[in-house]
Write a protein that holds these residues in place. Structure first.
Motif, PDB file in Angstrom:
ATOM      1  N   ILE A  43      11.723  35.200   6.929  1.00  0.00           N
ATOM      2  CA  ILE A  43      11.499  33.968   6.092  1.00  0.00           C
ATOM      3  C   ILE A  43      10.915  34.337   4.593  1.00  0.00           C
ATOM      4  O   ILE A  43      10.159  35.147   4.373  1.00  0.00           O
ATOM      5  CB  ILE A  43      10.746  33.128   7.052  1.00  0.00           C
ATOM      6  N   PRO A  44      11.572  33.580   3.704  1.00  0.00           N
ATOM      7  CA  PRO A  44      11.010  33.608   2.226  1.00  0.00           C
ATOM      8  C   PRO A  44       9.568  33.554   2.471  1.00  0.00           C
ATOM      9  O   PRO A  44       9.264  32.273   3.198  1.00  0.00           O
ATOM     10  CB  PRO A  44      11.960  32.920   1.563  1.00  0.00           C
ATOM     11  N   PRO A  45       8.684  34.403   1.628  1.00  0.00           N
ATOM     12  CA  PRO A  45       7.149  34.023   1.738  1.00  0.00           C
ATOM     13  C   PRO A  45       6.781  32.858   1.629  1.00  0.00           C
ATOM     14  O   PRO A  45       6.015  32.307   2.142  1.00  0.00           O
ATOM     15  CB  PRO A  45       6.758  34.946   0.850  1.00  0.00           C
ATOM     16  N   SER A  46       7.254  31.978   0.645  1.00  0.00           N
ATOM     17  CA  SER A  46       6.646  30.832   0.350  1.00  0.00           C
ATOM     18  C   SER A  46       7.104  29.701   1.346  1.00  0.00           C
ATOM     19  O   SER A  46       6.246  28.777   1.556  1.00  0.00           O
ATOM     20  CB  SER A  46       6.932  30.292  -1.337  1.00  0.00           C
ATOM     21  N   LEU A  47       8.291  29.831   1.645  1.00  0.00           N
ATOM     22  CA  LEU A  47       8.634  29.091   2.983  1.00  0.00           C
ATOM     23  C   LEU A  47       7.910  29.045   4.117  1.00  0.00           C
ATOM     24  O   LEU A  47       7.401  28.121   4.737  1.00  0.00           O
ATOM     25  CB  LEU A  47      10.159  29.297   3.227  1.00  0.00           C
ATOM     26  N   PHE A  48       7.442  30.525   4.407  1.00  0.00           N
ATOM     27  CA  PHE A  48       6.554  30.676   5.595  1.00  0.00           C
ATOM     28  C   PHE A  48       5.549  30.208   5.560  1.00  0.00           C
ATOM     29  O   PHE A  48       4.915  29.365   6.304  1.00  0.00           O
ATOM     30  CB  PHE A  48       6.687  32.371   5.741  1.00  0.00           C
ATOM     31  N   THR A  49       4.765  30.652   4.275  1.00  0.00           N
ATOM     32  CA  THR A  49       3.340  29.883   4.364  1.00  0.00           C
ATOM     33  C   THR A  49       3.244  28.458   3.961  1.00  0.00           C
ATOM     34  O   THR A  49       2.245  27.703   4.699  1.00  0.00           O
ATOM     35  CB  THR A  49       2.558  30.797   3.176  1.00  0.00           C
ATOM     36  N   ASP A  50       4.013  27.660   3.481  1.00  0.00           N
ATOM     37  CA  ASP A  50       3.995  26.330   3.018  1.00  0.00           C
ATOM     38  C   ASP A  50       4.759  25.409   3.968  1.00  0.00           C
ATOM     39  O   ASP A  50       4.480  24.427   4.092  1.00  0.00           O
ATOM     40  CB  ASP A  50       4.794  26.215   1.865  1.00  0.00           C
ATOM     41  N   SER A  51       5.599  25.988   4.786  1.00  0.00           N
ATOM     42  CA  SER A  51       6.169  25.169   5.998  1.00  0.00           C
ATOM     43  C   SER A  51       5.827  25.729   7.278  1.00  0.00           C
ATOM     44  O   SER A  51       5.684  24.964   8.112  1.00  0.00           O
ATOM     45  CB  SER A  51       7.823  25.231   5.283  1.00  0.00           C
ATOM     46  N   PHE A  52       6.377  26.945   7.500  1.00  0.00           N
ATOM     47  CA  PHE A  52       6.609  27.495   9.035  1.00  0.00           C
ATOM     48  C   PHE A  52       5.204  27.522   9.492  1.00  0.00           C
ATOM     49  O   PHE A  52       4.824  27.357  10.866  1.00  0.00           O
ATOM     50  CB  PHE A  52       7.286  28.860   9.141  1.00  0.00           C
ATOM     51  N   CYS A  53       3.989  27.785   8.709  1.00  0.00           N
ATOM     52  CA  CYS A  53       2.518  27.997   9.062  1.00  0.00           C
ATOM     53  C   CYS A  53       1.920  26.785   9.142  1.00  0.00           C
ATOM     54  O   CYS A  53       0.445  26.833   8.983  1.00  0.00           O
ATOM     55  CB  CYS A  53       2.228  29.069   8.570  1.00  0.00           C
ATOM     56  N   GLN A  54       2.674  25.710   8.903  1.00  0.00           N
ATOM     57  CA  GLN A  54       1.875  24.140   8.975  1.00  0.00           C
ATOM     58  C   GLN A  54       2.219  23.419   9.884  1.00  0.00           C
ATOM     59  O   GLN A  54       2.880  22.570  10.034  1.00  0.00           O
ATOM     60  CB  GLN A  54       2.232  23.641   7.383  1.00  0.00           C
ATOM     61  N   PRO A  55       1.391  23.473  10.956  1.00  0.00           N
ATOM     62  CA  PRO A  55       1.881  22.675  12.257  1.00  0.00           C
ATOM     63  C   PRO A  55       1.551  21.418  12.123  1.00  0.00           C
ATOM     64  O   PRO A  55       0.993  20.803  11.492  1.00  0.00           O
ATOM     65  CB  PRO A  55       0.591  23.238  13.269  1.00  0.00           C
ATOM     66  N   GLN A  56       2.639  20.580  12.664  1.00  0.00           N
ATOM     67  CA  GLN A  56       2.720  19.075  12.444  1.00  0.00           C
ATOM     68  C   GLN A  56       2.867  18.534  13.791  1.00  0.00           C
ATOM     69  O   GLN A  56       3.694  17.906  14.268  1.00  0.00           O
ATOM     70  CB  GLN A  56       4.022  18.733  11.841  1.00  0.00           C
ATOM     71  N   ILE A  57       1.583  18.216  14.510  1.00  0.00           N
ATOM     72  CA  ILE A  57       1.324  17.605  15.718  1.00  0.00           C
ATOM     73  C   ILE A  57       0.644  16.610  15.520  1.00  0.00           C
ATOM     74  O   ILE A  57      -0.748  16.621  15.074  1.00  0.00           O
ATOM     75  CB  ILE A  57       0.722  18.666  16.927  1.00  0.00           C
ATOM     76  N   PRO A  58       0.974  15.436  15.831  1.00  0.00           N
ATOM     77  CA  PRO A  58       0.159  13.953  15.542  1.00  0.00           C
ATOM     78  C   PRO A  58      -1.181  14.293  16.358  1.00  0.00           C
ATOM     79  O   PRO A  58      -1.132  14.740  17.346  1.00  0.00           O
ATOM     80  CB  PRO A  58       1.346  12.946  16.344  1.00  0.00           C
ATOM     81  N   ASP A  59      -2.148  13.554  15.903  1.00  0.00           N
ATOM     82  CA  ASP A  59      -3.326  13.560  16.240  1.00  0.00           C
ATOM     83  C   ASP A  59      -4.147  14.693  16.653  1.00  0.00           C
ATOM     84  O   ASP A  59      -4.876  14.882  17.322  1.00  0.00           O
ATOM     85  CB  ASP A  59      -3.715  12.534  17.400  1.00  0.00           C
ATOM     86  N   ARG A  60      -3.685  16.048  15.840  1.00  0.00           N
ATOM     87  CA  ARG A  60      -4.312  17.137  16.115  1.00  0.00           C
ATOM     88  C   ARG A  60      -4.516  17.972  14.892  1.00  0.00           C
ATOM     89  O   ARG A  60      -3.692  17.709  13.910  1.00  0.00           O
ATOM     90  CB  ARG A  60      -3.405  18.396  16.969  1.00  0.00           C
ATOM     91  N   SER A  61      -5.596  18.649  14.572  1.00  0.00           N
ATOM     92  CA  SER A  61      -5.844  19.303  13.360  1.00  0.00           C
ATOM     93  C   SER A  61      -6.305  20.947  13.752  1.00  0.00           C
ATOM     94  O   SER A  61      -6.423  21.294  14.732  1.00  0.00           O
ATOM     95  CB  SER A  61      -6.903  18.525  12.768  1.00  0.00           C
ATOM     96  N   PHE A  62      -5.635  21.720  12.783  1.00  0.00           N
ATOM     97  CA  PHE A  62      -5.565  23.242  12.963  1.00  0.00           C
ATOM     98  C   PHE A  62      -6.227  23.873  11.733  1.00  0.00           C
ATOM     99  O   PHE A  62      -6.162  23.349  10.609  1.00  0.00           O
ATOM    100  CB  PHE A  62      -4.062  23.620  13.095  1.00  0.00           C
ATOM    101  N   ASP A  63      -6.681  25.178  11.817  1.00  0.00           N
ATOM    102  CA  ASP A  63      -7.159  25.989  10.829  1.00  0.00           C
ATOM    103  C   ASP A  63      -5.999  27.127  10.879  1.00  0.00           C
ATOM    104  O   ASP A  63      -5.387  27.435  12.012  1.00  0.00           O
ATOM    105  CB  ASP A  63      -8.459  26.661  11.234  1.00  0.00           C
ATOM    106  N   VAL A  64      -5.581  27.574   9.695  1.00  0.00           N
ATOM    107  CA  VAL A  64      -4.592  28.369   9.585  1.00  0.00           C
ATOM    108  C   VAL A  64      -5.195  29.694   8.704  1.00  0.00           C
ATOM    109  O   VAL A  64      -5.600  29.331   7.667  1.00  0.00           O
ATOM    110  CB  VAL A  64      -3.243  27.781   8.786  1.00  0.00           C
ATOM    111  N   ALA A  65      -5.043  30.767   9.023  1.00  0.00           N
ATOM    112  CA  ALA A  65      -5.391  31.967   8.271  1.00  0.00           C
ATOM    113  C   ALA A  65      -4.332  32.732   8.139  1.00  0.00           C
ATOM    114  O   ALA A  65      -3.487  33.305   9.239  1.00  0.00           O
ATOM    115  CB  ALA A  65      -6.763  32.706   9.103  1.00  0.00           C
ATOM    116  N   PHE A  66      -4.108  33.387   7.183  1.00  0.00           N
ATOM    117  CA  PHE A  66      -3.092  34.357   6.601  1.00  0.00           C
ATOM    118  C   PHE A  66      -3.713  35.614   6.916  1.00  0.00           C
ATOM    119  O   PHE A  66      -4.742  35.887   6.529  1.00  0.00           O
ATOM    120  CB  PHE A  66      -2.585  34.204   5.500  1.00  0.00           C
ATOM    121  N   THR A  67      -2.743  36.536   7.358  1.00  0.00           N
ATOM    122  CA  THR A  67      -3.148  38.011   7.679  1.00  0.00           C
ATOM    123  C   THR A  67      -1.916  38.944   7.640  1.00  0.00           C
ATOM    124  O   THR A  67      -0.584  38.440   7.294  1.00  0.00           O
ATOM    125  CB  THR A  67      -3.619  37.949   8.970  1.00  0.00           C
ATOM    126  N   ASP A  68      -2.091  40.158   7.779  1.00  0.00           N
ATOM    127  CA  ASP A  68      -1.046  41.053   7.599  1.00  0.00           C
ATOM    128  C   ASP A  68      -0.239  41.257   9.044  1.00  0.00           C
ATOM    129  O   ASP A  68       1.006  41.376   9.121  1.00  0.00           O
ATOM    130  CB  ASP A  68      -1.249  42.602   7.298  1.00  0.00           C
TER     131      ASP A  68
END
Length: 119
Positions: A43-68
């Protein structure tokens, strides 16, 4: 010489932020805990970080940490997972509840066109 050192330092700093190839997603609310990690394959890096790693589940909240890379301890991994209609691939590591494995395995193999692995 100073410019070269500065440029190298900035490039190293920028590269480490952009080149993160995995994201650990953990719920941070009072509902059923969710913890997973997505390891980027193509996945292109910016698409991965800005889209794929951003969960969209109604009424839920998440922490996202990027790593190798994804941490050890997953009860199941879906290698080569694809989002329907998209050719990009990732490996999804699951940590939350091993009782979910049969459902996630079926989804991995039948919907995501991936290969399930039990580490």
């Amino acid at each position: 010489m100073k410019f070269t050192l500065f440029s190298s330092a900035m490039l190293a700093l920028f590269s480490s932020q952009v080149m993160a190839t995995a994201c650990v997603i953990s719920s941070n609310d009072d509902q059923l805990p969710i913890r997973m990690c997505q390891q980027n394959i193509n996945i292109p890096p910016s698409l991965f970080t800005d889209s794929f790693c951003q969960p969209q589940i109604p009424d839920r909240s998440f922490d996202v940490a990027f790593t190798d890379e994804c941490p050890e301890g997953a009860y199941g991994v879906c290698h080569g997972a694809k989002t329907p209609g998209v050719a990009y691939e990732q490996a999804i590591h699951y940590y939350s509840d091993a009782d979910d494995a049969p459902i996630l395995k079926a989804y991995c193999e039948n919907i995501s066109e991936g290969r399930w692995d039990t580490p």
